[in-house]
Design a protein around this motif. Structure first.
Motif, short mmCIF file in Angstrom:
data_model
loop_
_atom_site.label_atom_id
_atom_site.label_comp_id
_atom_site.label_asym_id
_atom_site.label_seq_id
_atom_site.Cartn_x
_atom_site.Cartn_y
_atom_site.Cartn_z
N ILE A 7 35.45 38.90 39.61
CA ILE A 7 34.72 38.19 38.54
C ILE A 7 33.31 38.34 39.02
CG2 ILE A 7 36.68 36.94 37.97
CD1 ILE A 7 34.94 34.59 38.40
N ILE A 88 37.00 33.53 33.33
CA ILE A 88 37.11 34.71 32.45
C ILE A 88 37.55 34.27 30.78
CG2 ILE A 88 37.95 36.77 31.82
CD1 ILE A 88 37.43 37.71 34.78
N GLU A 109 39.32 39.00 29.72
CA GLU A 109 37.68 39.23 29.13
C GLU A 109 37.92 39.50 27.68
OE1 GLU A 109 34.16 41.94 29.81
OE2 GLU A 109 34.61 40.96 31.41
#
Length: 133
Positions: A7, A88, A109
């Motif tokens: 991430i 996320i 996401e």
């Protein structure tokens, strides 16, 4: 310091940067942290997955899947949370498109984008690797 594998969160001073830092702090506060290191750089920079474990529940489910239908943002069934997945899911980080990632992170996401949560409320959020102060 551990960099979360897979991430990229907004940088300090970037829109949603403070929110991402605060959310990570809330997720980790008062919890035992389990770090699964994936790599270490030449300066000792560790990249890995971090799971915030509820006290008294070691080894619980850390998949980050919401098995309750209540939108747990990265919580496993025992209340443990994978910090990267949670950020996320909350719309406070991108899955890292510049390095290794996972299908699950990409899926989380996309879900956050569809729901327009966190930074996805912006018309065109700038990822941290392209942002300049």
């Amino acid at each position: 310091m551990v960099y979360l594998w897979g991430i990229q969160a907004p940088r300090p001073g970037q829109p949603f940067g403070a929110a991402a830092t605060e959310a990570a702090g809330r997720i980790c506060e008062g919890k035992r942290l389990h770090v699964a290191a994936r790599s270490a750089g030449p300066e000792g920079r560790i990249t890995g997955s971090v799971v915030a474990e509820e006290t008294g529940s070691p080894g619980g489910d850390t998949t980050g899947k919401d098995t309750t239908g209540k939108g747990n943002a990265g919580k496993g069934s025992s209340g443990n949370q994978d910090v990267g997945r949670a950020l996320i899911r909350l719309g406070l980080a991108w899955q890292d498109q510049r390095g290794p990632s996972s299908a699950q992170l990409r899926s989380l996401e996309q879900e956050a984008r569809r729901e327009e949560v966190g930074l996805w409320q912006q018309e065109a959020p700038t990822p941290p690797w392209a942002w300049r102060e």
